[in-house]
Design a protein around this motif. Structure first.
Motif, short mmCIF file in Angstrom:
data_model
loop_
_atom_site.label_atom_id
_atom_site.label_comp_id
_atom_site.label_asym_id
_atom_site.label_seq_id
_atom_site.Cartn_x
_atom_site.Cartn_y
_atom_site.Cartn_z
N UNK A 22 91.01 -38.58 -23.58
CA UNK A 22 90.78 -37.73 -24.75
C UNK A 22 89.78 -36.61 -24.44
N UNK A 23 88.74 -36.91 -23.67
CA UNK A 23 87.77 -35.88 -23.30
C UNK A 23 88.44 -34.76 -22.50
N UNK A 24 89.40 -35.11 -21.67
CA UNK A 24 90.10 -34.10 -20.86
C UNK A 24 90.86 -33.10 -21.72
N UNK A 25 91.24 -33.51 -22.91
CA UNK A 25 91.94 -32.60 -23.82
C UNK A 25 91.09 -31.37 -24.14
N UNK A 26 89.78 -31.52 -24.03
CA UNK A 26 88.87 -30.45 -24.44
C UNK A 26 88.40 -29.59 -23.27
N UNK A 27 88.86 -29.87 -22.07
CA UNK A 27 88.40 -29.12 -20.91
C UNK A 27 88.84 -27.66 -20.91
N UNK A 28 89.96 -27.37 -21.55
CA UNK A 28 90.48 -26.00 -21.50
C UNK A 28 90.16 -25.20 -22.77
N UNK A 29 89.12 -25.59 -23.47
CA UNK A 29 88.69 -24.79 -24.63
C UNK A 29 89.49 -25.06 -25.88
N UNK A 30 89.56 -26.28 -26.30
CA UNK A 30 90.24 -26.62 -27.55
C UNK A 30 89.64 -25.82 -28.69
N UNK A 31 90.40 -25.67 -29.74
CA UNK A 31 89.93 -24.91 -30.88
C UNK A 31 88.59 -25.48 -31.38
N UNK A 32 87.65 -24.58 -31.56
CA UNK A 32 86.33 -24.98 -32.05
C UNK A 32 86.14 -24.38 -33.43
N UNK A 33 85.79 -25.22 -34.38
CA UNK A 33 85.58 -24.79 -35.75
C UNK A 33 84.10 -24.95 -36.06
N UNK A 34 83.44 -23.88 -36.50
CA UNK A 34 82.05 -24.05 -36.90
C UNK A 34 81.99 -25.12 -37.98
N UNK A 35 81.04 -25.98 -37.88
CA UNK A 35 80.93 -27.07 -38.85
C UNK A 35 79.50 -27.11 -39.34
N UNK A 36 79.36 -27.05 -40.64
CA UNK A 36 78.04 -27.20 -41.22
C UNK A 36 77.67 -28.67 -41.13
N UNK A 37 76.44 -28.93 -40.76
CA UNK A 37 76.00 -30.31 -40.56
C UNK A 37 76.32 -31.23 -41.73
N UNK A 38 76.21 -30.75 -42.93
CA UNK A 38 76.41 -31.58 -44.10
C UNK A 38 77.77 -31.33 -44.75
N UNK A 39 78.74 -30.90 -43.98
CA UNK A 39 80.04 -30.55 -44.55
C UNK A 39 80.69 -31.72 -45.28
N UNK A 40 80.43 -32.94 -44.80
CA UNK A 40 81.02 -34.10 -45.47
C UNK A 40 80.57 -34.19 -46.93
#
Length: 153
Positions: A22-40
């Motif tokens: 699963x970590x390898x899925x992110x090696x090529x720059x998977x989509x990154x979404x800004x997340x506010x710390x308290x978004x939940x």
């Protein structure tokens, strides 16, 4: 507000229950979404469909089945099945952000500078909400599962 939610849509047949894979899925720059710390907190007051009994409602959007990494000090990766991703997409498509914000506003504003920073804070949460909505809508349309990596940055 400098946390990031890295997302990767994956065909269900390709999913593996291996943190290394699963970590390898992110090696090529998977989509990154800004997340506010308290978004939940935005989603905590919203009705979830289907109701989630054992977890906070925000987990419907930001959570998933944890896949623990070898280094237990690192946050686990989270996996949603394609069916769960469709449920999240449906929830986000129907969600009224203004109503969600109104329910969480009094709890959030003191954490982000109070009333003087409301416009900026609202904007950050609204942008993150829209990006999540777009990602999950496309993922659901393709019938894919979701792998998530919460990272600081």
């Amino acid at each position: 507000m400098s946390a990031y939610l890295r997302l990767r849509a994956v065909p269900p047949s390709a999913l593996r229950n291996s943190a290394t894979w699963l970590e390898r899925l992110f090696e090529d720059g998977a989509e990154t979404v800004p997340r506010c710390r308290d978004q939940e907190r935005i989603y905590a007051g919203a009705p979830s469909r289907p109701p989630v009994r054992s977890r906070p409602r925000g987990q419907a959007v930001l959570g998933g089945l944890p896949v623990f990494r070898a280094d237990r000090r690192k946050a686990p990766l989270l996996v949603l099945t394609a069916a769960q991703a469709r449920q999240v997409a449906g929830f986000l498509a129907a969600a009224d952000f203004e109503a969600l914000w109104d329910a969480a506003r009094d709890d959030l504003l003191p954490r982000y500078g109070g009333a003087v920073a409301e416009l900026e804070t609202w904007g950050a949460f609204a942008a993150a909400h829209q990006e999540l909505r777009a990602f999950y809508a496309q993922t659901a349309d393709c019938g894919e599962a979701v792998v998530k990596w919460m990272s600081e940055g």
